[in-house]
Design an enzyme around this catalytic site. Structure first.
Site, PDB file in Angstrom:
ATOM      1  N   HIS A  18       3.166  16.571   4.323  1.00  0.00           N
ATOM      2  CA  HIS A  18       3.901  15.509   5.020  1.00  0.00           C
ATOM      3  C   HIS A  18       4.816  14.706   4.113  1.00  0.00           C
ATOM      4  O   HIS A  18       5.556  13.849   4.573  1.00  0.00           O
ATOM      5  CB  HIS A  18       2.924  14.541   5.711  1.00  0.00           C
ATOM      6  CG  HIS A  18       2.207  13.638   4.749  1.00  0.00           C
ATOM      7  ND1 HIS A  18       1.102  14.032   4.062  1.00  0.00           N
ATOM      8  CD2 HIS A  18       2.463  12.384   4.348  1.00  0.00           C
ATOM      9  CE1 HIS A  18       0.680  13.058   3.272  1.00  0.00           C
ATOM     10  NE2 HIS A  18       1.493  12.038   3.421  1.00  0.00           N
TER      11      HIS A  18
HETATM   12  C1  UD1 Z   1       3.702   7.457   5.571  1.00  0.00           C
HETATM   13  C2  UD1 Z   1       3.783   6.883   4.149  1.00  0.00           C
HETATM   14  C3  UD1 Z   1       3.156   7.853   3.170  1.00  0.00           C
HETATM   15  C4  UD1 Z   1       1.740   8.207   3.593  1.00  0.00           C
HETATM   16  C5  UD1 Z   1       1.716   8.685   5.041  1.00  0.00           C
HETATM   17  C6  UD1 Z   1       0.299   8.855   5.490  1.00  0.00           C
HETATM   18  C7  UD1 Z   1       5.743   5.467   3.693  1.00  0.00           C
HETATM   19  C8  UD1 Z   1       7.085   5.400   3.071  1.00  0.00           C
HETATM   20  N1  UD1 Z   1       5.186   6.686   3.753  1.00  0.00           N
HETATM   21  O1  UD1 Z   1       4.451   8.667   5.580  1.00  0.00           O
HETATM   22  O2  UD1 Z   1       3.105   7.257   1.896  1.00  0.00           O
HETATM   23  O3  UD1 Z   1       1.262   9.227   2.753  1.00  0.00           O
HETATM   24  O4  UD1 Z   1       2.350   7.709   5.888  1.00  0.00           O
HETATM   25  O5  UD1 Z   1       0.188   9.762   6.527  1.00  0.00           O
HETATM   26  O6  UD1 Z   1       5.220   4.468   4.109  1.00  0.00           O
HETATM   27  N2  UD1 Z   1       5.960   9.897  13.318  1.00  0.00           N
HETATM   28  C9  UD1 Z   1       5.499  10.222  14.578  1.00  0.00           C
HETATM   29  N3  UD1 Z   1       4.421   9.552  15.053  1.00  0.00           N
HETATM   30  C10 UD1 Z   1       3.784   8.567  14.362  1.00  0.00           C
HETATM   31  C11 UD1 Z   1       4.257   8.243  13.096  1.00  0.00           C
HETATM   32  C12 UD1 Z   1       5.357   8.918  12.591  1.00  0.00           C
HETATM   33  O7  UD1 Z   1       6.035  11.098  15.238  1.00  0.00           O
HETATM   34  O8  UD1 Z   1       2.777   7.998  14.870  1.00  0.00           O
HETATM   35  C13 UD1 Z   1       7.115  10.643  12.780  1.00  0.00           C
HETATM   36  C14 UD1 Z   1       8.434   9.913  13.002  1.00  0.00           C
HETATM   37  O9  UD1 Z   1       9.406  10.852  13.258  1.00  0.00           O
HETATM   38  C15 UD1 Z   1       8.685   9.284  11.650  1.00  0.00           C
HETATM   39  C16 UD1 Z   1       8.069  10.292  10.682  1.00  0.00           C
HETATM   40  O10 UD1 Z   1       6.946  10.805  11.373  1.00  0.00           O
HETATM   41  O11 UD1 Z   1      10.045   9.061  11.390  1.00  0.00           O
HETATM   42  C17 UD1 Z   1       7.627   9.700   9.369  1.00  0.00           C
HETATM   43  O12 UD1 Z   1       6.727   8.610   9.590  1.00  0.00           O
HETATM   44  P1  UD1 Z   1       6.607   7.435   8.499  1.00  0.00           P
HETATM   45  O13 UD1 Z   1       5.542   6.507   8.880  1.00  0.00           O
HETATM   46  O14 UD1 Z   1       7.952   6.861   8.198  1.00  0.00           O
HETATM   47  O15 UD1 Z   1       6.202   8.209   7.182  1.00  0.00           O
HETATM   48  P2  UD1 Z   1       5.020   9.233   6.923  1.00  0.00           P
HETATM   49  O16 UD1 Z   1       5.618  10.537   6.571  1.00  0.00           O
HETATM   50  O17 UD1 Z   1       4.030   9.192   8.024  1.00  0.00           O
HETATM   51  N1  UDP Z   2      -6.559  13.367   7.440  1.00  0.00           N
HETATM   52  C1  UDP Z   2      -7.081  13.447   8.727  1.00  0.00           C
HETATM   53  N2  UDP Z   2      -6.515  14.336   9.603  1.00  0.00           N
HETATM   54  C2  UDP Z   2      -5.470  15.146   9.251  1.00  0.00           C
HETATM   55  C3  UDP Z   2      -4.964  15.053   7.938  1.00  0.00           C
HETATM   56  C4  UDP Z   2      -5.512  14.146   7.053  1.00  0.00           C
HETATM   57  O1  UDP Z   2      -8.040  12.746   9.059  1.00  0.00           O
HETATM   58  O2  UDP Z   2      -5.015  15.926  10.098  1.00  0.00           O
HETATM   59  C5  UDP Z   2      -7.154  12.415   6.496  1.00  0.00           C
HETATM   60  C6  UDP Z   2      -7.630  13.018   5.200  1.00  0.00           C
HETATM   61  O3  UDP Z   2      -8.928  13.549   5.334  1.00  0.00           O
HETATM   62  C7  UDP Z   2      -7.536  11.823   4.255  1.00  0.00           C
HETATM   63  C8  UDP Z   2      -6.345  11.053   4.787  1.00  0.00           C
HETATM   64  O4  UDP Z   2      -6.159  11.485   6.124  1.00  0.00           O
HETATM   65  O5  UDP Z   2      -8.700  11.020   4.358  1.00  0.00           O
HETATM   66  C9  UDP Z   2      -5.116  11.342   3.976  1.00  0.00           C
HETATM   67  O6  UDP Z   2      -4.010  10.815   4.631  1.00  0.00           O
HETATM   68  P1  UDP Z   2      -2.551  11.409   4.497  1.00  0.00           P
HETATM   69  O7  UDP Z   2      -2.598  12.798   4.005  1.00  0.00           O
HETATM   70  O8  UDP Z   2      -1.869  11.160   5.797  1.00  0.00           O
HETATM   71  O9  UDP Z   2      -1.858  10.426   3.449  1.00  0.00           O
HETATM   72  P2  UDP Z   2      -1.907  10.274   1.868  1.00  0.00           P
HETATM   73  O10 UDP Z   2      -3.320  10.327   1.413  1.00  0.00           O
HETATM   74  O11 UDP Z   2      -1.061  11.359   1.292  1.00  0.00           O
HETATM   75  O12 UDP Z   2      -1.269   8.943   1.641  1.00  0.00           O
END
Ligand code: UD1
Ligand code: UDP
Length: 363
Positions: A207
């Site tokens: 992601h």
């Molecule tokens: C965010 C964090 C990242 C973290 C991750 C955890 C930032 C800059 N990034 O990344 O550090 O590792 O969360 O999972 O804060 N979207 C949906 N549904 C949702 C949320 C997001 O469809 O409920 C889609 C949207 O198109 C959005 C994209 O995902 O633009 C990215 O979401 P965003 O929260 O900006 O960043 P993450 O990649 O989730």
């Molecule tokens: N996780 C989850 N379901 C998923 C993918 C990840 O519950 O489909 C959990 C995972 O076990 C871990 C946390 O989400 O505890 C990690 O979050 P993510 O990978 O979104 O973000 P990051 O750790 O990179 O910030």
């Protein structure tokens, strides 16, 4: 009167980490918690599922900020959090990790001269192209109290000039969660639902912006995955961001890849534990692979969790044109890391240590 702690969360890993701390805070006779959900993650499978299965209390405030550019997202949160701080007048504010929700919470708090506490302070990738690196550096430097998950993270903070008396190496809350939910995860039926067998599949999560927003890298990843044998299907728990990026770049996943929606924590726990190998760019999943002692290929140029590589359970494979050959080799010959006499991530009491330190701060 009870001291008020304002907790700010907004994304999947933050809901997961807040679950334990929140439970402990709400048992306290001296403290009360006000929970703010920024709404950065809003899909049920990125948000509601964790509130339900981990029994997180319903947020006192949901800002419903949703998706957007970094400035839009962070700026909107900042304005709304400021109003909440003015209304609630908390004794201190608690933020987690390195997301835009963390940064907005930190900035809003610091301007009010209210003590800011940062959980998961100090990890560094030393790559400022990552939005997360910017978020964590700023948050750490605005924090009064910093809870570092590892000795390495604490060292990074000292090296940036943060006074040692503000930093505590509490251990990693993800490790506490790993121990706490071990028996609950046994009830998961996800393997049966997906029709897969223990150690006969690979688990994939992708992601990170650096992989999903870079079409060349994403192409290298998909081509490498498609080269793998169908003997071990790849269960791909796709973040909506990744699903969208695949579509935009017209990248097709091969027959050996089974795309599924993001999972709840317990199903994810079970899938991680039973995987032959994990392939990920997630910070949390990298560490969980080590906790489960499952070999992990980390699709990154560098990692803020070098401990996972140091003990041999994780290998960094940059998503470039060599990825296909290297990944195939790792999958065919999965390895084992060291037996680990030192636990880099603490002893599973991080949450209790943090709450007891919070007690000291508020008094
Ligand atoms: C965010 C964090 C990242 C973290 C991750 C955890 C930032 C800059 N990034 O990344 O550090 O590792 O969360 O999972 O804060 N979207 C949906 N549904 C949702 C949320 C997001 O469809 O409920 C889609 C949207 O198109 C959005 C994209 O995902 O633009 C990215 O979401 P965003 O929260 O900006 O960043 P993450 O990649 O989730
Ligand atoms: N996780 C989850 N379901 C998923 C993918 C990840 O519950 O489909 C959990 C995972 O076990 C871990 C946390 O989400 O505890 C990690 O979050 P993510 O990978 O979104 O973000 P990051 O750790 O990179 O910030």
């Amino acid at each position: 009167m009870k001291k008020k702690i304002l907790t700010i969360v907004g994304t999947r890993p933050q809901f997961i980490k807040a679950a334990l701390i929140s439970k402990l805070l709400r048992k306290s006779r001296t403290k009360t918690e006000v929970l703010v959900h920024t709404g950065q993650h809003y899909d049920d499978n990125l948000s509601a599922v964790f509130f339900k299965e981990m029994e997180l209390p319903a947020p006192d405030y949901n800002l419903n900020v949703g998706s957007g550019s970094h400035a839009e997202q962070t700026g909107t949160m900042l304005i709304m959090i400021e109003k909440i701080i003015l209304k609630e007048k908390p004794t201190l504010v608690l933020v987690y990790g390195d997301t835009n929700s963390t940064l907005a919470g930190a900035l809003a708090t610091a301007k009010f001269h209210i003590p800011l506490v940062h959980i998961e302070a100090g990890p560094r990738s030393f790559n400022r192209k990552m939005p997360e690196e910017i978020n964590r550096i700023i948050t750490d430097h605005l924090s009064c109290f910093l809870f570092a998950p590892t000795a390495r993270s604490a060292l990074n903070l000292y090296q940036e000039g943060i006074p040692a008396d503000r930093v505590s190496n509490t251990g990693d809350i993800l490790y506490d969660l790993f121990l706490y939910y071990s028996s609950f995860a046994k009830r998961s039926t996800v393997l049966e639902q997906l029709g897969i067998k223990e150690k006969k599949y690979l688990l994939l999560t992708i992601h990170r912006a650096e992989n999903t927003d870079n079409s060349r890298r994403l192409r290298h990843i998909v081509e490498a995955l498609n080269m793998l044998t169908s003997k071990y299907p790849v269960i791909a728990a796709l973040h909506p961001r990744t699903r969208a990026a695949l579509k935009v770049n017209a990248l097709e996943l091969g027959q050996n890849i089974i795309p599924i929606k993001p999972l709840g924590y317990l199903d994810m726990y079970k899938l991680e534990k039973s995987a032959r190998l994990i392939i990920t760019d997630s910070g949390g999943v990298q560490r969980e692979a080590l906790f489960h002692r499952v070999p992990c290929v980390t699709l990154r140029m560098e990692t803020e969790w070098p401990e996972t590589v140091q003990c041999g359970w994780s290998r960094l494979l940059p998503p470039n044109s060599d990825l296909g050959i290297l990944l195939k080799k790792e999958v065919e010959h999965p390895w084992k890391g060291s037996l680990l006499k030192v636990n880099f991530f603490g002893d599973g009491t991080a949450a209790r240590k943090m709450v007891s330190l919070l007690d000291q701060f508020v008094s």
